[in-house]
Design a protein around this motif. Structure first.
Motif, PDB file in Angstrom:
ATOM      1  N   UNK A 104       5.432  -2.576  16.510  1.00 24.30           N
ATOM      2  CA  UNK A 104       4.474  -1.807  15.718  1.00 24.30           C
ATOM      3  C   UNK A 104       5.154  -0.816  14.798  1.00 24.30           C
ATOM      4  N   UNK A 105       6.150  -0.117  15.305  1.00 23.38           N
ATOM      5  CA  UNK A 105       6.894   0.847  14.485  1.00 23.38           C
ATOM      6  C   UNK A 105       7.631   0.123  13.361  1.00 23.38           C
ATOM      7  N   UNK A 106       8.294  -0.972  13.696  1.00 22.58           N
ATOM      8  CA  UNK A 106       9.054  -1.719  12.692  1.00 22.58           C
ATOM      9  C   UNK A 106       8.144  -2.257  11.594  1.00 22.58           C
ATOM     10  N   UNK A 107       7.020  -2.828  11.972  1.00 24.41           N
ATOM     11  CA  UNK A 107       6.113  -3.387  10.971  1.00 24.41           C
ATOM     12  C   UNK A 107       5.514  -2.291  10.094  1.00 24.41           C
ATOM     13  N   UNK A 108       5.229  -1.160  10.673  1.00 25.35           N
ATOM     14  CA  UNK A 108       4.704  -0.043   9.896  1.00 25.35           C
ATOM     15  C   UNK A 108       5.718   0.397   8.843  1.00 25.35           C
TER      16      UNK A 108
ATOM     17  N   UNK B  52      -3.360  -3.178   6.914  1.00 19.22           N
ATOM     18  CA  UNK B  52      -3.732  -4.371   7.668  1.00 19.22           C
ATOM     19  C   UNK B  52      -2.962  -4.386   8.985  1.00 19.22           C
ATOM     20  N   UNK B  53      -3.576  -4.832  10.081  1.00 20.17           N
ATOM     21  CA  UNK B  53      -2.876  -4.819  11.376  1.00 20.17           C
ATOM     22  C   UNK B  53      -1.852  -5.945  11.520  1.00 20.17           C
ATOM     23  N   UNK B  54      -0.830  -5.903  10.680  1.00 19.91           N
ATOM     24  CA  UNK B  54       0.206  -6.941  10.697  1.00 19.91           C
ATOM     25  C   UNK B  54       0.942  -6.996  12.028  1.00 19.91           C
TER      26      UNK B  54
END
Length: 125
Positions: free
Chosen positions: A23-27, A34-36
């Protein structure tokens, strides 16, 4: 029983930690909106569940199931278990049950989330 519980707990801790880091990395990579991250962990967890199910069956490694399937992948994403259940119904040829399970699970989950939000807003606002 206790050893199985310890395996599940250890796998769950690792899986949850991996989900958090994803989650941190994708953010950082794509930013908010979008909830990638959720889509990524759900897809990756489902893929890994499929790979592991075949591996465990072919290599007589079902004893690793509690750690990998319930713990690690369950902590990473419960969507992988949902996907396996739906696929199992499909593979058995029960298309109506598979479709009902997928549709029902999504609808029930979304409705439950909505009700929970409404109750939570009423209780904690």
């Amino acid at each position: 029983m206790w050893m199985t519980l310890i395996q599940v707990a250890a796998g769950g801790a690792i899986g949850a930690g991996c989900r958090y880091l994803t989650g941190i990395a994708m953010l950082r990579v794509v930013g908010p909106g979008f909830p990638w991250a959720t889509m990524l962990v759900n897809g990756l967890g489902s893929f890994l569940m499929g790979v592991f199910v075949v591996y465990a069956a072919e290599r007589a490694a079902t004893h690793l199931g509690p750690f990998v399937m319930i713990g690690l992948l369950g902590g990473f994403t419960t969507f992988s278990a949902f996907s396996l259940d739906a696929f199992s119904l499909y593979e058995r040829g029960d298309m109506a049950a598979a479709a009902g399970y997928v549709l029902g699970s999504v609808v029930v989950s979304l409705l439950a989330l909505f009700v929970g939000v409404m109750i939570g807003r009423g209780a904690f606002a």
